[in-house]
Design a protein around this motif. Structure first.
Motif, mmCIF file in Angstrom:
data_model
loop_
_atom_site.group_PDB
_atom_site.id
_atom_site.type_symbol
_atom_site.label_atom_id
_atom_site.label_comp_id
_atom_site.label_asym_id
_atom_site.label_seq_id
_atom_site.Cartn_x
_atom_site.Cartn_y
_atom_site.Cartn_z
ATOM 1 N N ALA A 65 0.827 -1.207 0.000
ATOM 2 C CA ALA A 65 0.000 0.000 0.000
ATOM 3 C C ALA A 65 0.862 1.259 0.000
ATOM 4 N N MET A 66 1.952 1.237 0.757
ATOM 5 C CA MET A 66 2.850 2.395 0.787
ATOM 6 C C MET A 66 3.521 2.609 -0.567
ATOM 7 N N ARG A 67 3.923 1.521 -1.213
ATOM 8 C CA ARG A 67 4.543 1.641 -2.544
ATOM 9 C C ARG A 67 3.561 2.225 -3.557
ATOM 10 N N GLU A 68 2.293 1.846 -3.415
ATOM 11 C CA GLU A 68 1.276 2.311 -4.350
ATOM 12 C C GLU A 68 0.726 3.684 -3.987
ATOM 13 N N GLY A 69 1.103 4.200 -2.833
ATOM 14 C CA GLY A 69 0.545 5.470 -2.384
ATOM 15 C C GLY A 69 -0.947 5.387 -2.143
ATOM 16 N N ARG A 70 -1.375 4.239 -1.610
ATOM 17 C CA ARG A 70 -2.793 3.990 -1.404
ATOM 18 C C ARG A 70 -3.264 4.676 -0.118
ATOM 19 N N CYS A 71 -4.462 5.183 -0.122
ATOM 20 C CA CYS A 71 -5.016 5.848 1.058
ATOM 21 C C CYS A 71 -5.918 4.895 1.834
ATOM 22 N N GLY A 72 -5.619 4.722 3.122
ATOM 23 C CA GLY A 72 -6.437 3.873 3.985
ATOM 24 C C GLY A 72 -7.461 4.660 4.777
ATOM 25 N N ILE A 73 -7.531 5.954 4.527
ATOM 26 C CA ILE A 73 -8.475 6.816 5.242
ATOM 27 C C ILE A 73 -9.812 6.816 4.519
ATOM 28 N N GLY A 74 -10.880 6.618 5.273
ATOM 29 C CA GLY A 74 -12.203 6.581 4.664
ATOM 30 C C GLY A 74 -13.281 6.822 5.699
ATOM 31 N N PRO A 75 -14.545 6.608 5.329
ATOM 32 C CA PRO A 75 -15.663 6.839 6.256
ATOM 33 C C PRO A 75 -15.556 5.945 7.495
ATOM 34 N N LEU A 76 -15.809 6.515 8.657
ATOM 35 C CA LEU A 76 -15.778 5.762 9.900
ATOM 36 C C LEU A 76 -17.040 4.919 10.043
ATOM 37 N N GLU A 77 -16.876 3.748 10.641
ATOM 38 C CA GLU A 77 -18.001 2.842 10.828
ATOM 39 C C GLU A 77 -18.036 2.393 12.280
ATOM 40 N N PHE A 78 -18.872 3.057 13.085
ATOM 41 C CA PHE A 78 -19.122 2.628 14.454
ATOM 42 C C PHE A 78 -20.375 3.336 14.966
ATOM 43 N N ARG A 79 -20.807 2.953 16.118
ATOM 44 C CA ARG A 79 -22.047 3.445 16.706
ATOM 45 C C ARG A 79 -22.021 4.967 16.899
ATOM 46 N N ASP A 80 -23.117 5.629 16.507
ATOM 47 C CA ASP A 80 -23.331 7.063 16.706
ATOM 48 C C ASP A 80 -22.353 7.948 15.939
ATOM 49 N N VAL A 81 -21.733 7.435 14.884
ATOM 50 C CA VAL A 81 -20.803 8.258 14.103
ATOM 51 C C VAL A 81 -21.503 9.473 13.504
ATOM 52 N N ASP A 82 -22.810 9.353 13.280
ATOM 53 C CA ASP A 82 -23.563 10.464 12.702
ATOM 54 C C ASP A 82 -23.683 11.657 13.649
ATOM 55 N N ARG A 83 -23.395 11.455 14.923
ATOM 56 C CA ARG A 83 -23.444 12.549 15.900
ATOM 57 C C ARG A 83 -22.128 13.345 15.926
ATOM 58 N N LEU A 84 -21.138 12.887 15.189
ATOM 59 C CA LEU A 84 -19.841 13.545 15.173
ATOM 60 C C LEU A 84 -19.748 14.554 14.029
ATOM 61 N N ALA A 85 -18.841 15.511 14.191
ATOM 62 C CA ALA A 85 -18.549 16.440 13.093
ATOM 63 C C ALA A 85 -17.525 15.836 12.144
ATOM 64 N N ILE A 86 -16.687 14.939 12.674
ATOM 65 C CA ILE A 86 -15.653 14.263 11.883
ATOM 66 C C ILE A 86 -16.126 12.858 11.546
ATOM 67 N N HIS A 87 -16.119 12.523 10.264
ATOM 68 C CA HIS A 87 -16.639 11.223 9.832
ATOM 69 C C HIS A 87 -15.608 10.358 9.123
ATOM 70 N N ILE A 88 -14.332 10.762 9.131
ATOM 71 C CA ILE A 88 -13.301 9.971 8.444
ATOM 72 C C ILE A 88 -12.188 9.579 9.408
ATOM 73 N N GLY A 89 -11.486 8.507 9.044
ATOM 74 C CA GLY A 89 -10.360 8.059 9.851
ATOM 75 C C GLY A 89 -9.654 6.900 9.182
ATOM 76 N N GLY A 90 -8.465 6.586 9.671
ATOM 77 C CA GLY A 90 -7.727 5.432 9.185
ATOM 78 C C GLY A 90 -8.111 4.215 9.999
ATOM 79 N N GLN A 91 -9.300 3.698 9.735
ATOM 80 C CA GLN A 91 -9.875 2.610 10.524
ATOM 81 C C GLN A 91 -9.488 1.250 9.953
ATOM 82 N N VAL A 92 -9.263 0.279 10.838
ATOM 83 C CA VAL A 92 -9.045 -1.105 10.413
ATOM 84 C C VAL A 92 -10.431 -1.682 10.137
#
Length: 442
Positions: A65-92
């Motif tokens: 992924a590092m060689r390809e310059g791939r981005c692992g940051i995307g929409p967050l997926e967990f409970r009550d994420v819609d209540r947050l102002a920030i909706h992205i992260g480098g989530q596993v």
């Protein structure tokens, strides 16, 4: 990790073995003292590495992924994420602990511990070590984390305050404590030597690895498992960071004039640091050599970084490694994507390297995997090893527009092939705590 846990090789816990363990311990102490006096400082090899992060669940997939310059940051997926102002992260994404642990273990393991144990398993398997007898007594673990079991805190606050329950599970404290991951790693492999956790915010992993390096270098241990982990991507963890107003809502773009903040990530990185002679004697594949470490304190501001403090740590690591600035080909930057960090770090590097700064490559892989807070230095160490072993410099992706105050070669957007023989890894934390590690190619 197999669901069935291997019983640690701990002779001190077995009936009839106490005398033998005591004898081994005394012999170990005698050799350590003699080694310090007669042999001076030892060389330190890296013989194993493992990781779980947003880019991959092992080292090969992370390197790809590092060689390809791939981005692992995307929409967050967990409970009550819609209540947050920030909706992205480098989530596993798609993490299922049942794939690696049994039900009894999951009760004890917060997600940051789960990540650590999987990464440790990969590192130990690559190193090919079995910690039995005397080696177990001369091996330990030092890990970094800023906050420990944040998911456990979050879940149990909900239980008490939202659901109104008056009881929590009896293992909540052992599950959330910062030293949980280090303790479980020591028990998993029978590591009976120096074992503890370092919590210095975003510099936690670098401090942990630096201390482990000094343990082996001094002769206090033959092998140390070290690195760090973090898992703050839950409602409470992200909400707390929102309060600082340093978070980006769209992307992490370190050193770019269009940057607008950091992005959180999660995961772990674990390495085997081993006495060089011990590694050579058993025919281990040495991945890189740890040659220097320095730490400094700004003693200035709880959140605003200091270029002078960062520069002292960078210069100190090179001095400790007996390394000239001209030898360093690459720096894995702290590079958070905030205006305060990026400008300060570029200034520190420019002053530390002088004219050589123009010929130096520097990149921030946080643009791909996010900021793992206490675990970030451990995952970023992988980019340093990739540069030394494979001649591939991981890029700073998301770069859009030059910033005159960040006028260094930040390897924008695409990985670069380049042969380097010495690298640095920077970590600068809230509280003004700086830690820099130097590596050399084998």
């Amino acid at each position: 990790m197999n669901a069935k846990r291997r019983k640690p090789a701990n002779p001190a816990k077995k009936p009839g073995k106490v005398k033998k363990a005591t004898t081994l311990a005394r012999a170990m102490i005698g050799r350590v003292i003699m080694g310090r006096n007669a042999g001076g400082l030892r060389r330190v090899a890296i013989t194993g590495m493992g990781t779980v992060n947003a880019l991959g669940r092992d080292v090969p997939s992370t390197f790809e992924a590092m060689r390809e310059g791939r981005c692992g940051i995307g929409p967050l997926e967990f409970r009550d994420v819609d209540r947050l102002a920030i909706h992205i992260g480098g989530q596993v994404k798609g993490w299922n602990p049942e794939e690696y642990f049994n039900r009894q273990q999951i009760v004890l393991y917060d997600k940051f511990t789960q990540f650590t144990l999987l990464a440790a398993r990969q590192a130990v398997e690559q190193a090919g070590l079995i910690f039995e007898g005397e080696l177990g007594l001369r091996a330990g673990v030092i890990l970094g984390t800023a906050a420990g079991g944040v998911n456990t805190w979050d879940e149990n606050y909900r239980t008490v305050y939202e659901e109104g329950k008056n009881r929590v599970h009896p293992f909540v404290v052992p599950k959330l404590m910062n030293n949980a991951a280090a303790s479980h790693v020591s028990m998993e492999y029978g590591l009976l030597g120096p074992s503890f956790t370092v919590a210095t915010a975003c510099a936690s992993s670098n401090h942990a690895m630096g201390l482990a390096f000094n343990m082996v270098r001094s002769g206090a241990a033959v092998v140390m498992l070290t690195g760090g982990s973090e898992s703050m991507l839950c409602f409470g963890g992200v909400k707390a960071w929102e309060g600082l107003r340093v978070m980006s809502k769209d992307a992490c773009r370190p050193f770019s004039a269009t940057r607008n903040g950091m992005v959180q990530g999660e995961g772990a990185g674990v390495f085997v640091f081993e006495d060089w002679e011990h590694a050579v004697a058993r025919g281990a594949d040495i991945l890189a050599e740890v040659v220097g470490f320095s730490m400094s304190s700004d003693a200035q501001d709880i959140v605003m970084p200091s270029a002078i403090g960062a520069e002292r740590a960078i210069t100190g690591a090179m001095l400790d490694a007996h390394m000239n600035p001209e030898e360093v080909g690459y720096i894995n930057a702290h590079g958070t994507g905030t205006a305060a960090n990026d400008k300060t770090e570029c200034s520190a590097v420019a002053h530390a390297f002088g004219p050589h700064a123009d010929r130096l490559m520097i990149s921030s892989t946080k643009s791909m995997h996010g900021h793992l807070i206490g675990g970030t230095g451990a995952v970023e160490m992988l980019a340093c090893i990739m540069a030394l072993r494979d001649g591939i410099i991981a890029p700073t992706i998301g770069y859009e527009e030059p910033d005159p105050e960040c006028a260094l070669d930040i390897v924008p957007n695409e990985a670069r092939e380049a042969q380097v023989s010495a690298v640095l890894s920077n970590a600068f934390a809230f509280g003004g705590l700086n830690a820099v590690i130097a590596l050399r190619k084998v």
